[in-house]
Design a protein around this motif. Sequence first.
Motif, PDB file in Angstrom:
ATOM      1  N   ASN A   3       0.858  -1.182   0.000  1.00  0.00           N
ATOM      2  CA  ASN A   3       0.000   0.000   0.000  1.00  0.00           C
ATOM      3  C   ASN A   3       0.895   1.234   0.000  1.00  0.00           C
ATOM      4  OD1 ASN A   3      -1.988   1.839   0.190  1.00  0.00           O
ATOM      5  ND2 ASN A   3      -2.728   1.226   2.209  1.00  0.00           N
ATOM      6  N   ASP A   4       1.201   1.743  -1.161  1.00  0.00           N
ATOM      7  CA  ASP A   4       2.062   2.926  -1.278  1.00  0.00           C
ATOM      8  C   ASP A   4       1.172   4.154  -1.426  1.00  0.00           C
ATOM      9  OD1 ASP A   4       4.162   4.617  -1.576  1.00  0.00           O
ATOM     10  OD2 ASP A   4       4.691   3.975  -3.593  1.00  0.00           O
ATOM     11  N   SER A   5       1.083   4.951  -0.369  1.00  0.00           N
ATOM     12  CA  SER A   5       0.175   6.096  -0.391  1.00  0.00           C
ATOM     13  C   SER A   5       0.769   7.315  -1.087  1.00  0.00           C
ATOM     14  CB  SER A   5      -0.225   6.475   1.036  1.00  0.00           C
ATOM     15  OG  SER A   5       0.933   6.859   1.756  1.00  0.00           O
ATOM     16  N   SER A   6       2.079   7.343  -1.309  1.00  0.00           N
ATOM     17  CA  SER A   6       2.673   8.505  -1.977  1.00  0.00           C
ATOM     18  C   SER A   6       2.538   8.348  -3.497  1.00  0.00           C
ATOM     19  CB  SER A   6       4.144   8.653  -1.600  1.00  0.00           C
ATOM     20  OG  SER A   6       4.866   7.539  -2.056  1.00  0.00           O
ATOM     21  N   PRO A   7       2.063   9.392  -4.166  1.00  0.00           N
ATOM     22  CA  PRO A   7       1.911   9.305  -5.624  1.00  0.00           C
ATOM     23  C   PRO A   7       3.270   9.301  -6.308  1.00  0.00           C
ATOM     24  CG  PRO A   7       1.400  11.502  -4.872  1.00  0.00           C
ATOM     25  CD  PRO A   7       1.638  10.661  -3.640  1.00  0.00           C
ATOM     26  N   SER A   8       3.325   8.673  -7.451  1.00  0.00           N
ATOM     27  CA  SER A   8       4.592   8.644  -8.192  1.00  0.00           C
ATOM     28  C   SER A   8       4.854  10.028  -8.784  1.00  0.00           C
ATOM     29  CB  SER A   8       4.529   7.598  -9.302  1.00  0.00           C
ATOM     30  OG  SER A   8       3.506   7.922 -10.210  1.00  0.00           O
TER      31      SER A   8
END
Length: 45
Positions: A3-8
């Motif tokens: 779960n990667d909450s930071s946008p690319s």
Amino acid sequence: MPNDSSPSPRPDRRPLTAFAWLWVGAPLVYGLYELVQKATQLFTG
């Protein structure tokens, strides 16, 4: 599933946008300049 909450990070497209505006805008400005010159000659004799 992580779960990667930071946008690319998005690539900076400002140079491409400026180039695209120049690619279209320069001939447009030149064409309008020529149009004004020809219309002036047409109506002033």
